[in-house]
Motif scaffolding. Structure first.
Motif, PDB file in Angstrom:
ATOM      1  N   ARG A 181       3.102  -2.484  -1.753  1.00  0.00           N
ATOM      2  CA  ARG A 181       4.334  -1.717  -1.835  1.00  0.00           C
ATOM      3  C   ARG A 181       5.284  -2.337  -2.857  1.00  0.00           C
ATOM      4  N   SER A 241       8.663  -3.768  -4.013  1.00  0.00           N
ATOM      5  CA  SER A 241       9.752  -4.480  -3.364  1.00  0.00           C
ATOM      6  C   SER A 241      10.935  -4.585  -4.319  1.00  0.00           C
ATOM      7  N   TRP A 268       1.621  -5.920   1.727  1.00  0.00           N
ATOM      8  CA  TRP A 268       2.417  -5.484   2.871  1.00  0.00           C
ATOM      9  C   TRP A 268       1.507  -5.225   4.066  1.00  0.00           C
ATOM     10  N   SER A 293       2.203  -3.971   7.636  1.00  0.00           N
ATOM     11  CA  SER A 293       3.323  -3.422   8.389  1.00  0.00           C
ATOM     12  C   SER A 293       3.192  -3.682   9.884  1.00  0.00           C
ATOM     13  N   ASN A 299       7.304  -1.044  13.706  1.00  0.00           N
ATOM     14  CA  ASN A 299       8.458  -1.084  12.801  1.00  0.00           C
ATOM     15  C   ASN A 299       7.931  -1.168  11.377  1.00  0.00           C
ATOM     16  N   ASP A 300       7.736  -0.011  10.760  1.00  0.00           N
ATOM     17  CA  ASP A 300       7.080   0.058   9.459  1.00  0.00           C
ATOM     18  C   ASP A 300       7.834  -0.701   8.368  1.00  0.00           C
ATOM     19  N   GLU A 301       9.105  -0.967   8.592  1.00  0.00           N
ATOM     20  CA  GLU A 301       9.896  -1.669   7.579  1.00  0.00           C
ATOM     21  C   GLU A 301       9.714  -3.186   7.644  1.00  0.00           C
ATOM     22  N   GLU A 302       9.042  -3.675   8.668  1.00  0.00           N
ATOM     23  CA  GLU A 302       8.809  -5.122   8.784  1.00  0.00           C
ATOM     24  C   GLU A 302       7.440  -5.462   8.231  1.00  0.00           C
ATOM     25  N   ASN A 303       7.419  -6.444   7.350  1.00  0.00           N
ATOM     26  CA  ASN A 303       6.196  -6.883   6.689  1.00  0.00           C
ATOM     27  C   ASN A 303       5.771  -8.232   7.246  1.00  0.00           C
TER      28      ASN A 303
END
Length: 409
Positions: free
Chosen positions: A288, A290, A299, A301, A305-309
């Motif tokens: 992804r 950044s 990434w 995920s 919580n798809d926004e947390e890597n």
């Protein structure tokens, strides 16, 4: 290509290996008793935390059933816990909550001596050498009615309302750590949402008796039987520990657990599950863009919580990314080598497993496997698969029941 009998044999062996990696029921119950005592102390009437009904719950591998014993019996088990408060004083910041929990622990003569240095998010209690474990206690806030939502999520057969399982935690590296009093603006974590997702991935459709709700009970029951995915994760974590031999930049457990769970396709045989997972874990690592780093990054995920890597540290520590791919190649190589021994006999299979998993664990696993097979043989239930020479309980040609030399029976 493995025959059905070979699949059964390898799965039985890997099941025994998994059992050797489990912590004992005695260790498990001692850990539960210890954190129950901590919870009781935090919630006692004279505690400043008492009005908010603090409760200690297991999270991480202790909740998921994927904990593995350390290679060295003298090393500590790492037990992750959440200290949940139902609300808080309106004036408390993250720093206030963190130190209210810490101060309460320090007010106990024994816990004061056991406290390690303050962590970024947790307080750590280091138990004696005899106990061989330490506990990371994460202070958190949940809203009214959270327990009802949690129990409902773990009792429903369908995966839903995962977002509602989020908790607000303390983290001393966040910008608002010392001044924000609105807990809804604090860092959000979702260990129980992750746990619910994991069990959704792991549970087999026909296993109606498997109780999810027991996993998030304050005092969860010790379970000797494990689901295939739980065994796969344990086996991969042990391979990782052997492969890196103390290297601090080894792949973290949450990455292994997440990728294995995403790759798992409900296989009922452990060997099939392991082969599939190892072959396909890499497919769930994304790339992804950044904005923070001005480039494309790897990434992994968080499934809730798809926004947390989970691979966010790979940018800062590129050796961790390199180590992950080196380890994954090593797993594939070792697994292929083990499977290539299938026509040579148990001794060759056993020897091929020593380096990847450790001699003590492998020796114990094969000893237990042999004892089980002997019982099957003595019961007259063992059969030999036609044309393979593989012994097991699924073949077609019966093997004569073993009689001790000199027996008249």
């Amino acid at each position: 290509m493995l025959t059905n009998d070979q699949k059964q044999q390898f799965s039985d062996i890997l099941e025994e290996l998994g059992k050797t990696l489990d912590i004992s029921e005695t260790q498990y119950e001692a850990a539960v008793k210890s954190y129950e005592a901590v919870g009781t102390w935090l919630a006692k009437e004279d505690s400043t935390l008492a009005p908010y009904l603090p409760e200690i719950l297991p999270q991480g591998s202790f909740m998921l059933g994927t904990m593995v014993k350390p290679i060295n019996d003298k090393d500590d088990l790492d037990i992750d816990l959440v200290c949940q408060l139902k609300g808080k004083n309106p004036e408390w910041t993250q720093a206030d909550l963190k130190h209210k929990v810490g101060d309460r622990l320090k007010a106990h003569a024994t816990y004061k001596e056991m406290l390690d240095e303050e962590g970024r998010r947790c307080w750590t209690l280091v138990y004696s050498d005899d106990a061989n474990y330490h506990m990371d206690i994460l202070p958190s806030i949940v809203d009214k009615g959270y327990r009802v939502i949690l129990e409902k999520a773990f009792s429903d057969t369908e995966l839903k309302d995962i977002e509602q399982l989020g908790i607000r935690i303390t983290d001393n590296l966040t910008d608002n750590y010392k001044w924000e009093t609105n807990h809804l603006e604090w860092l959000k974590s979702n260990p129980f949402g992750y746990g619910r997702w994991f069990f959704q991935q792991a549970t087999l459709d026909f296993m109606k008796a498997f109780s999810l709700s027991e996993s998030i009970a304050p005092v969860p029951k010790y379970k000797k039987e494990k689901l295939p995915l739980q065994r796969v994760v344990q086996i991969l974590k042990r391979h990782r520990d052997m492969f890196f031999d103390g290297n601090g930049h080894k792949p973290i457990s949450i990455i292994i657990t997440t990728l294995a769970s995403k790759a798992y396709k409900k296989e009922t045989d452990i060997i099939e599950a392991l082969v599939n997972v190892v072959d396909n874990m890499h497919n769930y690592i994304e790339e992804r863009w950044s904005d923070q780093h001005g480039r494309v990054i790897k990434w992994i995920s968080n499934p809730v919580n798809d926004e947390e890597n989970f691979a966010d540290k790979w940018v800062e520590f590129p050796e961790r990314e390199t180590n992950f791919y080196n380890w994954l190649s090593g797993v594939k190589r070792d697994l292929n080598n083990i499977l290539e021994q299938r026509s040579k006999g148990l001794q060759f299979i056993s020897e091929s497993m020593v380096k990847p998993f450790g001699r003590d664990a492998v020796t114990k696993a094969f000893s237990n496997y042999g004892a089980t097979q002997l019982k099957i043989r003595e019961s007259g239930a063992m059969k030999m698969a036609s044309g393979t020479g593989t012994l097991g309980s699924l073949g077609r040609t019966s093997v004569p029941q073993h009689k001790p030399f000199g027996s008249n029976e």
